[in-house]
Structures are given as C-alpha cells and as structure tokens.
Scaffold this active site. Structure first.
Site, short mmCIF file in Angstrom:
data_model
loop_
_atom_site.label_atom_id
_atom_site.label_comp_id
_atom_site.label_asym_id
_atom_site.label_seq_id
_atom_site.Cartn_x
_atom_site.Cartn_y
_atom_site.Cartn_z
N SER A 286 51.89 47.57 41.46
CA SER A 286 50.64 47.56 40.70
C SER A 286 49.46 47.38 41.64
CB SER A 286 50.65 46.42 39.68
OG SER A 286 50.40 45.17 40.31
N ASP A 287 48.27 47.68 41.16
CA ASP A 287 47.07 47.28 41.88
C ASP A 287 46.79 45.82 41.53
OD1 ASP A 287 44.82 47.37 43.50
OD2 ASP A 287 44.21 49.32 42.75
N TRP A 288 45.84 45.24 42.21
CA TRP A 288 45.53 43.82 42.11
C TRP A 288 45.26 43.43 40.65
CZ3 TRP A 288 44.49 40.41 46.48
CH2 TRP A 288 44.00 39.16 46.11
#
Length: 753
Positions: A286-288
């Site tokens: 995932s992204d942050w």
C-alpha cells in the site's frame, strides 16, 4: 532465455533469470520450494508480521526505540522504511536474522526516486531526454549508492500517466504518453534491479501508483479518478503491464479511488487483472496509510473493515498503518478472510526476499572505496541534465556570445537545494553545482555579475529589484534563472496557477525595458505558463529540476558547448484552464479548426449567437496548446522530406516499413527526435487523433542527411474494443513522421484481413 517486450516497435530485451522475471519460470523452482517450506513453519502471528511495513517519518530523529527492536525479535514486522542510519539498519537486520524464531530478514525501503546522493533530473526531466538509457543510468547509480547504505527496496519508478500540469506529482511521472512512459519505466526497473535481483548492488523496484493517480480530478492530489475501462487498459495500465513483464519486484497501490473503489481495496485491479490476467508474482504494497484512508473514502466502516477489504483485494503489505496487525487474526477466525489468502500475501513477500538473496546475505554490502558522488556518477548526472533541457524559444540570443559581460539574475541562479527538485531525502545542497558556480568558473567572476533579485521563487516584493536592474545595466546580456522551488511540486503540492510564482514576472518585465538580450532559464517540476512574459524574453531554456549537476549542464547549453536536444514529454498549456491537456485526445463531432475559429476580440458587438463556428475551442485562447507534445528547438534546424511506405496496405499480423529523410539544414551539429505517430480513422470505439508508436533520436552535422526507418506491426495498432477485447481492426489509418505531435509528414495506409 530472452523475452522481447513490445513497446510499440521499441523492443525491450529482458534477461529472464530463473525465479526473477517471468511467472512461468518459477513454478517449480528452488525459490518456490523454499517459500513453501518456510511458510509451513510460520505461526499465524508470524505470517501477519510479514505483512507489516513499519517506519518513521523521514524527519524523525533520535535512536530507535527498544519497543521497535522487540517487535522485530518477535517476528512481527516484515519491512521498514525511513530507517535513516546504516548502523540502525544493520542492528535491526541482525535482530531479525539472529534473534527472531525463523530468522526472516527485513526489507529496508526508501524513496530513492531520481538519485540517492548524486541527484539526477526529476523523472519528468529524464523523459524529456527521450533517451531511456539515461534513466537506466540514473537508476543504476541510485542503486549502487543506496545499497551501500543498506537500502534494498525503492519506491520508484512512478509510472502514472499525467495529463494535468496542476498535479504536483507530474514531476515524478514520465509524462502523458503510455509508450514513452513504458520505455522509461522499464529502463529504470532494469537500472535499479539489474538483470539479477540477487546482485549486491541491486534494489527491488516498485511500480507505482496502481492505478489512475494521474487522472485525479482537478489535478488535486489524492482525488477521485473516473476512467472508462477501455481507456484504463489502453493508457493507464500500459506502463504497469510493461513493468510487470520486465520483472519489477513490487507494485504500490495509489491513494485515489478508481471508478468508485479505492485502489488499495480494488479487487478488479489487484486480483483480476494483476494476478489473474498478467500472472504477476511480485509483491503489492500500500501507499502510506492508504489502507485506513479507505475509511475517509467511504469504502470501509472502520479499521477492521479496511483490513478485510485490502486483504481480500490482494494487498500483500500494509505501509505504516496497522490494520493487518490488529485485525487479520480476528478476521480469519471469523471467516471473513481465509488463512489461505493470508498465505498468498505472505508468499509474495517471502519470494522477493529470496530473490534479493537476503537469506544468504542479509546485511548491507561492504565497500573498500565508496562510489557515492564519484566523478563517474556526477558525469552521468550532468549528461542527463544536458540531454533533458528543452529550448522553447530562441530569437538568436542563444548560444551566448563568447565575449561580453553577463548579468546573472533570479532566485534559482544560486539555489543549490532548489535545483534538485522533489523527492530528494538524501541529496544535499553542498554537493551540487549551481548555475552561478558554473558560469563564473567558465567565464570568470569578473564577467558574470550576480544579483538574485528575489531571495526565493515565491517572494512577492520588489525589494531586490534595484540591485538586479543595476547589475543588468552594466552587462551586455541578461540571464534570468527562475522557476519553482523544489517544494512547489511533488506530493500534495498541486497548483491552480502554474505561472512563475511570486514577483518573477514583474522583475522580468522590468529587465525587458533595458532593451538588452534577455534569456530566461527555468527550473521547475511541471510546465510553467509563460504567456505573460514570452514576448519579453529572447530565449527560453526550460529544465525540469535538473539535479546535482544543473550548473555545468545549463552553462554548457547557454554557451553552446552542447546544443539543446530535449523534447516535451507533456503538452504545454497556454493557461492552467486548459488542463487536463494531452496530445492523444479524441476528436469531437465538431473539431476545432483555424477556418471557423473566431477570437474573442474579433466577435462583432451584438453578434448573432451561432456566428462563431460552433466548434470545440475557447473564445479567448483558441484550441491549441502553447507547445505540443514532443516539441523542442535546437541551435540548428531540421528538414523532413521523402516520406515513404513500402506498401499502401498491410495484412493483419504483417509489418509496414516507413522511412523519411531528415536533414540538418542549419550551421551547427545537433540532435533531433524523429517521432512516428498513427491515427486509426474509424474504430469500434473512437480513437485518438494521434498516438505515438516509435521514435529515434539522431545526431547530424550541418548539411548531413539521414534516412530514418521505422517498422510498424499491426499489433501496435491494437486497442480494447467495446467488449474489452484487445483487437486490431481493419480499415484506414493515417501516419506521420514528425518533430512533434502537431506537425510532420503525413501518409495513409490500410489494414486488411
């Protein structure tokens, strides 16, 4: 075994190393056996631990807390990001390998985007070179330098198709075209990873952001994207498929929702397409915090629901947020996520660790002599900066005359930090050479008088104008170096007004009144609208933030030691109101044309309502961009002639040979980017007015001619029809060999059954 990946006729050769590149190769190999064996020994908690990507903000200071070390010892973390000190990485890896029950090594991620210590041009600048090998060089240098510090995983390259210059992250992109973006994406993957991911200097690359991030509404970061499936497959997914075929180790989901479903929980993309259609066997991260952001999107009710959505969609690793850690065990117990699904996620994580050879060599490589910021690395960065610069205008002011005094003015002329651009966590201003440094070194301090005029790009006062004007009065030529500070582009740095910020335009207007040659040099992270001042300057040399060696590169270009050869990887708007703007758009039922267009000031008073042509345009700025995709000038001129096709029709599955003669009709040696475009005139669904299918960058001496040849296969004409079948349809096609997307030599041909 070699795989030839079709990027148009630009074939990219990828060495297929067992267990590294193509999924059919690894089905029964030793790595898969090791993965399965290790997985069988893991407890549920240890499996969940592998899905956790932990870290701190890149601003965090102080020693690592003991609680974090205890988490590693317990086997409850699979990877870290932003662990700043090499010795801290060493300690965490030692604990993971020697003190945890199963000794599973850690991944250490870092945003190494366009350089580690030696900073190359931002990705949009690299794309402006139209030379993917320069991007490969930059990624190779980055991996060599970062791996010395223990970084074994980078969150690059970004391959989002970017059609809106207001979007801050256009700086990280390779522009608006899927073919150009694919070529640069594959090149950077190869540079980061080499042909063997177990190479001690290799870093696992990440294809991001899957998918549609560049289509965010209004150019506002994190925003909604609505993309029809055909366009999704023919434009936005194309670079990701190329990267997957090239063996990219991981992919990252995007922040945006796509057609109503956040990317991080999008089963259609992550499972149906990525795993099902493409058979991708790498890892998806995932992204942050994008897992918990599905709550704000309205797709998950709470953190537990977010974990369920993400895990069942096929997200392997969760960056920074902790929903997997907190709720996966409970979700499995409740039957909402199967343990078999968790096993699939963990397999993808373990596989990358085996491919990196971390079980055999977990610690960072030791070097006898560091190559960081070496002369070779700096030379490659300078070459990339030179080849990326785009000459937008030249009324004869460039190259600079060898004699005479220069007034060097502007907020970026001596701004070592700002020339690096966005996403340079590890770059340092003291390692960079500015335009002032380089020009004074080449011409002598006595011949280059500096006055910044504005302390930084956003200054709105005229406090420094007087000193700048005084310096200009004493000079023969004025060089104004302006643009955007690095912080004005990148993530969460979208701009509604994309003209020069602050009082830069006002100062340029004042300098223009001196009636001396005035050259504008721009460094920025996006196209900058220049309509208010383009008539006040004699030349414009544009640089998408060029990095460590910006000064020598720009100085050589201004002095004519190198002729500019960059070409636009994006369409350049007259005003931000034109965005989104891109060359490969569709026609309307009433396409705009010069014959019918009536400018706003030519409209008669009390004109009859239907007297304005009734086609698709703006009354005040017309229907063309300021500069088309592929545009760029040199210190010479090129003529195109003798367009030839070896046949007027080509059978389905066949090839068409196309050529044209390019002549350097000027007085200097220079390079030209010769571009091949096509148009499918009639389709099952409407087709773009032009599509880039190939290009060649050639260098010619004055008076020299070269016949440039292209091979066009009918497979390159394929698109997804109304049934989402990828097909090439028989019918009429137009073709151009051109210097940009708005001109060129035109011919037509047919595809027949």
């Amino acid at each position: 075994m070699k795989l030839m990946l079709g990027l148009g006729s630009r074939l990219v050769s990828v060495i297929c190393v067992v267990g590294l590149v193509c999924s059919p190769c690894f089905a029964n190999d030793a790595i898969e056996q090791k993965v399965d064996e290790l997985l069988s020994k893991m407890s549920l908690a240890e499996k969940i631990g592998q899905t956790n990507l932990r870290g701190r903000s890149s601003r965090a200071k102080g020693p690592l807390p003991d609680s974090l070390k205890a988490t590693v010892k317990a086997g409850n973390v699979g990877a870290f990001l932003n662990v700043m000190k090499p010795e801290e990485r060493d300690e965490l890896q030692r604990i993971a390998v020697q003190e945890s029950r199963l000794g599973i090594p850690l991944l250490f991620g870092r945003d190494v985007i366009h350089g580690f210590k030696t900073i190359f041009p931002i990705p949009l600048g690299l794309a402006a070179s139209w030379q993917p090998e320069l991007a490969e060089n930059g990624a190779r240098v980055s991996a060599i330098e970062a791996s010395e510090f223990g970084v074994n995983w980078t969150f690059a390259p970004m391959m989002d198709i970017a059609r809106d210059p207001r979007w801050g992250r256009i700086a990280e992109s390779f522009g608006e075209d899927p073919l150009l973006t694919s070529a640069f994406s594959v090149a950077m993957v190869k540079g980061f990873q080499t042909d063997d991911l177990s190479n001690p200097t290799a870093m696992a690359a990440t294809a991001k952001h899957l998918v549609g991030y560049g289509a965010a509404e209004g150019g506002r970061d994190y925003n909604t994207a609505q993309i029809p499936e055909g366009e999704l497959r023919d434009v936005y997914l194309v670079p990701f498929k190329a990267a997957a075929d090239a063996g990219v180790a991981s992919m990252m989901t995007s922040f945006n929702e796509l057609n109503g479903v956040p990317a991080t929980g999008n089963q259609f993309v992550l499972t149906d397409i990525l795993r099902g259609e493409w058979q991708y066997d790498g890892m998806v991260v995932s992204d942050w915090d994008s897992v918990i952001e599905m709550i704000a999107h309205g797709y998950a009710a709470d953190k537990k629901h977010a974990a369920e959505r993400a895990a069942n969609a096929g997200l392997d690793m969760e960056m920074t947020s902790d929903t997997y850690e907190l709720y996966l065990a409970q979700l499995i117990e409740e039957g909402k996520v199967s343990e078999a699904q968790l096993d699939n996620l963990v397999r993808n994580i373990l596989r990358i660790k085996f491919r990196l050879n971390l079980f055999e060599h977990p610690q960072r490589r030791k070097v006898e002599q560091s190559s960081i910021l070496s002369a070779e690395h700096r030379q490659l960065a300078q070459q990339a900066a030179q080849q990326s610069a785009i000459l937008l205008k030249n009324d004869g002011a460039l190259p600079l005359k060898p004699k005479g005094k220069i007034a060097l003015i502007g907020p970026l002329a001596n701004a070592a930090h700002e020339q690096m651009g966005t996403w340079v966590f590890d770059g340092r201003a003291e390692n960079n050479i500015t335009v002032l440094d380089a020009m004074q070194q080449q011409l002598g301090k006595q011949n280059v008088q500096f006055a910044e005029g504005l302390a930084y790009s956003r200054v709105k006062t005229d406090a420094g104008f007087a000193a700048a004007i005084q310096a200009a009065k004493q000079a023969d030529t004025i060089v104004f170096v302006g643009g955007e500070e690095s912080i004005l582009s990148g993530e969460a740095h979208s701009r509604a007004d994309i003209s020069l910020p602050g009082a830069q335009e006002a100062l340029i207007k004042q300098l223009a009144k001196l009636d001396k040659p005035l050259i504008l040099v721009v460094m920025a992270g996006r196209p900058i609208t220049l309509g208010n001042i383009i008539g006040d300057v004699d030349a414009v040399l544009f640089n998408f933030h060029p990095g460590t060696m910006a000064g020598p590169a720009i100085s050589d270009l201004l002095l004519g030691k190198v002729s500019p050869s960059g070409r636009l990887p994006v369409t350049w708007p007259i005003t931000a109101a034109q965005a989104p703007i891109y060359y490969n758009h569709k026609n309307t039922g009433r396409p705009a044309n010069d014959k019918d267009y009536v400018p706003i000031d030519d409209i008669p008073v009390q004109a009859w309502q239907s007297s304005l042509g009734n086609d698709s345009h703006y009354l005040d700025i017309g229907f063309r961009p300021a500069y088309p995709f592929g545009y760029g000038l040199t210190y010479s001129t090129f003529d195109y002639s003798d367009l030839k096709l070896d046949k007027n029709s080509v059978k389905m599955g066949g090839e068409l040979q196309v050529s044209a003669t390019i002549t350097n009709s000027g007085k200097r040696e220079a390079s030209e980017v010769v571009q091949l475009y096509i148009q499918d005139v009639v389709g099952d669904v409407t087709r773009p007015v032009r599509e880039l299918k190939d290009w060649q960058k050639i260098s010619l001496k004055p008076g020299q001619s070269q016949t440039v040849h292209f091979t066009l296969n009918t497979d390159q004409l394929a698109f997804h029809n109304i049934k989402m079948q990828k097909v090439t349809e028989p019918g009429d096609f137009n073709l151009w060999i051109a210097p940009n997307a708005a001109s060129g030599l035109k011919a037509s041909f047919k595809v027949v059954e």
